[in-house]
Design a protein around this motif. Structure first.
Motif, PDB file in Angstrom:
ATOM      1  N   ALA A  60     -14.444 -56.938   5.890  1.00  0.00           N
ATOM      2  CA  ALA A  60     -13.150 -57.616   5.882  1.00  0.00           C
ATOM      3  C   ALA A  60     -12.293 -57.091   4.732  1.00  0.00           C
ATOM      4  N   THR A  61     -12.922 -56.825   3.596  1.00  0.00           N
ATOM      5  CA  THR A  61     -12.218 -56.255   2.455  1.00  0.00           C
ATOM      6  C   THR A  61     -11.692 -54.864   2.780  1.00  0.00           C
ATOM      7  N   ILE A  62     -12.542 -54.025   3.385  1.00  0.00           N
ATOM      8  CA  ILE A  62     -12.110 -52.681   3.800  1.00  0.00           C
ATOM      9  C   ILE A  62     -10.964 -52.786   4.799  1.00  0.00           C
ATOM     10  N   ASP A  63     -11.047 -53.767   5.692  1.00  0.00           N
ATOM     11  CA  ASP A  63      -9.992 -53.960   6.685  1.00  0.00           C
ATOM     12  C   ASP A  63      -8.665 -54.267   6.013  1.00  0.00           C
ATOM     13  N   LEU A  64      -8.698 -55.093   4.980  1.00  0.00           N
ATOM     14  CA  LEU A  64      -7.478 -55.422   4.238  1.00  0.00           C
ATOM     15  C   LEU A  64      -6.958 -54.210   3.464  1.00  0.00           C
ATOM     16  N   LEU A  65      -7.852 -53.495   2.796  1.00  0.00           N
ATOM     17  CA  LEU A  65      -7.443 -52.313   2.034  1.00  0.00           C
ATOM     18  C   LEU A  65      -6.817 -51.251   2.929  1.00  0.00           C
ATOM     19  N   SER A  66      -7.300 -51.151   4.169  1.00  0.00           N
ATOM     20  CA  SER A  66      -6.847 -50.091   5.077  1.00  0.00           C
ATOM     21  C   SER A  66      -5.736 -50.536   6.013  1.00  0.00           C
ATOM     22  N   GLY A  67      -5.360 -51.806   5.958  1.00  0.00           N
ATOM     23  CA  GLY A  67      -4.344 -52.285   6.871  1.00  0.00           C
ATOM     24  C   GLY A  67      -4.840 -52.449   8.292  1.00  0.00           C
ATOM     25  N   GLY A  68      -6.121 -52.815   8.447  1.00  0.00           N
ATOM     26  CA  GLY A  68      -6.652 -53.088   9.781  1.00  0.00           C
ATOM     27  C   GLY A  68      -7.304 -51.910  10.456  1.00  0.00           C
ATOM     28  N   ARG A  69      -8.056 -51.079   9.682  1.00  0.00           N
ATOM     29  CA  ARG A  69      -8.676 -49.877  10.272  1.00  0.00           C
ATOM     30  C   ARG A  69     -10.195 -49.865  10.160  1.00  0.00           C
ATOM     31  N   ALA A  70     -10.810 -50.986   9.800  1.00  0.00           N
ATOM     32  CA  ALA A  70     -12.256 -51.013   9.556  1.00  0.00           C
ATOM     33  C   ALA A  70     -13.039 -51.361  10.817  1.00  0.00           C
ATOM     34  N   GLU A  71     -14.244 -50.840  10.895  1.00  0.00           N
ATOM     35  CA  GLU A  71     -15.204 -51.173  11.944  1.00  0.00           C
ATOM     36  C   GLU A  71     -16.594 -51.261  11.316  1.00  0.00           C
ATOM     37  N   ILE A  72     -17.460 -52.021  11.960  1.00  0.00           N
ATOM     38  CA  ILE A  72     -18.882 -52.043  11.615  1.00  0.00           C
ATOM     39  C   ILE A  72     -19.641 -51.442  12.790  1.00  0.00           C
ATOM     40  N   MET A  73     -20.461 -50.443  12.523  1.00  0.00           N
ATOM     41  CA  MET A  73     -21.371 -49.937  13.544  1.00  0.00           C
ATOM     42  C   MET A  73     -22.780 -50.365  13.138  1.00  0.00           C
ATOM     43  N   ALA A  74     -23.305 -51.350  13.827  1.00  0.00           N
ATOM     44  CA  ALA A  74     -24.589 -51.943  13.456  1.00  0.00           C
ATOM     45  C   ALA A  74     -25.721 -51.286  14.233  1.00  0.00           C
ATOM     46  N   GLY A  75     -26.811 -50.990  13.534  1.00  0.00           N
ATOM     47  CA  GLY A  75     -27.964 -50.390  14.190  1.00  0.00           C
ATOM     48  C   GLY A  75     -29.233 -50.652  13.402  1.00  0.00           C
ATOM     49  N   ARG A  76     -30.342 -50.266  13.998  1.00  0.00           N
ATOM     50  CA  ARG A  76     -31.627 -50.416  13.313  1.00  0.00           C
ATOM     51  C   ARG A  76     -31.822 -49.347  12.252  1.00  0.00           C
ATOM     52  N   GLY A  77     -31.124 -48.207  12.394  1.00  0.00           N
ATOM     53  CA  GLY A  77     -31.240 -47.117  11.434  1.00  0.00           C
ATOM     54  C   GLY A  77     -32.319 -46.127  11.828  1.00  0.00           C
ATOM     55  N   SER A  78     -32.182 -44.912  11.319  1.00  0.00           N
ATOM     56  CA  SER A  78     -33.147 -43.847  11.617  1.00  0.00           C
ATOM     57  C   SER A  78     -34.354 -43.869  10.685  1.00  0.00           C
ATOM     58  N   PHE A  79     -34.234 -44.573   9.558  1.00  0.00           N
ATOM     59  CA  PHE A  79     -35.291 -44.598   8.553  1.00  0.00           C
ATOM     60  C   PHE A  79     -35.558 -46.044   8.133  1.00  0.00           C
ATOM     61  N   THR A  80     -36.662 -46.259   7.469  1.00  0.00           N
ATOM     62  CA  THR A  80     -37.079 -47.632   7.136  1.00  0.00           C
ATOM     63  C   THR A  80     -37.179 -47.904   5.636  1.00  0.00           C
ATOM     64  N   GLU A  81     -36.720 -46.958   4.797  1.00  0.00           N
ATOM     65  CA  GLU A  81     -36.904 -47.134   3.350  1.00  0.00           C
ATOM     66  C   GLU A  81     -36.252 -48.396   2.803  1.00  0.00           C
ATOM     67  N   SER A  82     -35.146 -48.837   3.421  1.00  0.00           N
ATOM     68  CA  SER A  82     -34.432 -49.993   2.863  1.00  0.00           C
ATOM     69  C   SER A  82     -35.220 -51.291   2.986  1.00  0.00           C
ATOM     70  N   PHE A  83     -36.156 -51.367   3.909  1.00  0.00           N
ATOM     71  CA  PHE A  83     -36.859 -52.638   4.134  1.00  0.00           C
ATOM     72  C   PHE A  83     -37.790 -52.994   2.979  1.00  0.00           C
ATOM     73  N   PRO A  84     -38.731 -52.145   2.592  1.00  0.00           N
ATOM     74  CA  PRO A  84     -39.528 -52.486   1.403  1.00  0.00           C
ATOM     75  C   PRO A  84     -38.691 -52.500   0.131  1.00  0.00           C
ATOM     76  N   LEU A  85     -37.640 -51.679   0.088  1.00  0.00           N
ATOM     77  CA  LEU A  85     -36.779 -51.637  -1.090  1.00  0.00           C
ATOM     78  C   LEU A  85     -36.135 -52.983  -1.356  1.00  0.00           C
ATOM     79  N   TYR A  86     -35.768 -53.698  -0.278  1.00  0.00           N
ATOM     80  CA  TYR A  86     -35.114 -54.991  -0.410  1.00  0.00           C
ATOM     81  C   TYR A  86     -36.050 -56.171  -0.135  1.00  0.00           C
ATOM     82  N   GLY A  87     -37.349 -55.886  -0.062  1.00  0.00           N
ATOM     83  CA  GLY A  87     -38.329 -56.965   0.022  1.00  0.00           C
ATOM     84  C   GLY A  87     -38.598 -57.489   1.419  1.00  0.00           C
ATOM     85  N   TYR A  88     -38.309 -56.683   2.447  1.00  0.00           N
ATOM     86  CA  TYR A  88     -38.563 -57.117   3.816  1.00  0.00           C
ATOM     87  C   TYR A  88     -39.863 -56.508   4.333  1.00  0.00           C
ATOM     88  N   ASP A  89     -40.521 -57.227   5.217  1.00  0.00           N
ATOM     89  CA  ASP A  89     -41.765 -56.782   5.833  1.00  0.00           C
ATOM     90  C   ASP A  89     -41.437 -56.040   7.117  1.00  0.00           C
TER      91      ASP A  89
END
Length: 314
Positions: A60-89
Motif C-alpha cells: 500500500a505504501t509503494i502504491d502511494l509512492l508510485s501513484g497507484g502502480r504497485a502489485e503483489i505477486m504471491a507465490g510459494r517461492g523457488s527456494f525455502t531458505e526464508s522459512f527456517p530463517l524466520y522460524g517456520y517449520d
C-alpha cells in the motif's frame, strides 16, 4: 525499463548469496520514486514466510509512492531458505501459504477496518484499521505458480490473475494449466479475460543470435547447475541449452526478432495478456543487461503489440 516503454518491472525475493534482493518491497519503493508510468511488482513475495498484514502495508505504501502502480505477486517461492530463517517449520509449508494467502486477499478486499477469524498461522483481528490505504482498491494480487495444476485451479477459484513460471521443458505443456485456471475462474463466476494471465521465463536479448547465446550461457549454466546439484538434478549441457534457445524451447534468448516471434507463438497457445522476461543482472554485466532491456522495450514489445493487438507487459 520505464524509459523504453515497458509496462511492468518485477523484483524477486530470495534469501541466499547468489541473489541480491531479500526485501523486494524496499527496492520497489526506491523504484517508485524514480519512475513515472511502469507498474511495480514482486516476483514473487514468498508469502508463506511473510506476515500478510505487513505485506499489505508495504505494498500500500509503494502504491502511494508510485501513484497507484504497485502489485503483489504471491507465490510459494523457488527456494525455502526464508522459512527456517524466520522460524517456520517446513512441515507446515502448504498450510502457511494457503492460510496467509486467504488472509492477504481478505485484507485487500475488506476495506479499511478488518475482522479476521484467525487460523493456525494467522492472527485473529476484530475491527482493526489497516494503514496506509492504497490508491488502488483493491490492491492487485497475482498468484504465481510453477508446474502444479492444483495451484492454477486454486488461483482461478480465488479469482486471481495467474502468472505461470516456465523454468524448463516445452512451454506448451503448461497450456493445460492455463485452461484449468480459466475453467476455475468461470466456475467461481468470474471472467478470465478481465483478470490477466502472465507467462514468465528467463531470457536475454542481443543484436545477434550468437552474441545473445554466448553471453548468457556461462552465468545461466553456473546458476542452473548449482541449483541442479542442490536438488539432485542432471546438469544442463551446452547442447541442451541451445535447444532451450531454439524456437521450441522456453528460453527467450536471441535477437529482438527471434524473441518477438517466440512470444507471439506462445501467445497463440496461451492467450496471455502479459509476458515477463527474467533478466539476471549478474549474468552479463550491467551494460549487457541494459542493452537487453532496451531491445525488449524498443524492438520486441512493439512487434508483439502489433501482432496480438494488445499491450505486452514487459
Amino acid at each position: 525499463a520505464d524509459q523504453v516503454g515497458l509496462d511492468v518491472y518485477a523484483v524477486g525475493e530470495h534469501h541466499r548469496e547468489d541473489f541480491i534482493v531479500s526485501s523486494p518491497s524496499v527496492v520497489l519503493a526506491a523504484m517508485a520514486a524514480r519512475t513515472e508510468r511502469i507498474r511495480l511488482s514482486s516476483a514473487v513475495t514468498v508469502l508463506g514466510s511473510e506476515d500478510p498484514v505487513r505485506v499489505f502495508e508495504q505494498y500500500a505504501t509503494i502504491d502511494l509512492l508510485s501513484g497507484g502502480r504497485a502489485e503483489i505477486m504471491a507465490g510459494r517461492g523457488s527456494f525455502t531458505e526464508s522459512f527456517p530463517l524466520y522460524g517456520y517449520d517446513l512441515a507446515d509449508y502448504p498450510d502457511l501459504f494457503s492460510e496467509k494467502l486467504a488472509m492477504l486477499l481478505h485484507l485487500t478486499r475488506a476495506g479499511e477496518r478488518v475482522s479476521w477469524p484467525g487460523t493456525r498461522h494467522t492472527p485473529q483481528l476484530h475491527e482493526v484499521g489497516i494503514y496506509p490505504r492504497p490508491v488502488q482498491d483493491p490492491l492487485p494480487v497475482w498468484r504465481a505458480v510453477g508446474g502444479t495444476p492444483e495451484s492454477a485451479v486454486r488461483a482461478g477459484l480465488d479469482l486471481l490473475p495467474l502468472a505461470i513460471a516456465i523454468i524448463g521443458g516445452d512451454p506448451k505443456r503448461f497450456v493445460g494449466m492455463a485452461e484449468l485456471w480459466r475453467q476455475a475462474v468461470g466456475q467461481a463466476g468470474g471472467d478470465p479475460e478481465s483478470l490477466g494471465l502472465s507467462i514468465n521465463a528467463h531470457g536475454y536479448i542481443a543484436d545477434d543470435t550468437e552474441t545473445a547465446r554466448n553471453e548468457l550461457w556461462p552465468a545461466y549454466s553456473r546458476m542452473m547447475n548449482r541449483i541442479a546439484r542442490e536438488r539432485g538434478f542432471a546438469p544442463i549441457t551446452r547442447e541442451a541449452y541451445e535447444a532451450m534457445c531454439d524456437p521450441g524451447g522456453h528460453l527467450l534468448v536471441g535477437t529482438p526478432d527471434e524473441v518477438a516471434a517466440k512470444i507471439i507463438d506462445q501467445h497463440a497457445s496461451f492467450g496471455n495478456s502479459r509476458y515477463l522476461i527474467q533478466f539476471n543482472a549478474h549474468a552479463t554485466g550491467h551494460v549487457g543487461l541494459l542493452r537487453s532491456i532496451e531491445l525488449f522495450g524498443r524492438e520486441v514489445a512493439p512487434q508483439v503489440r502489433a501482432a496480438v493487438g494488445a499491450p505486452v507487459p514487459g
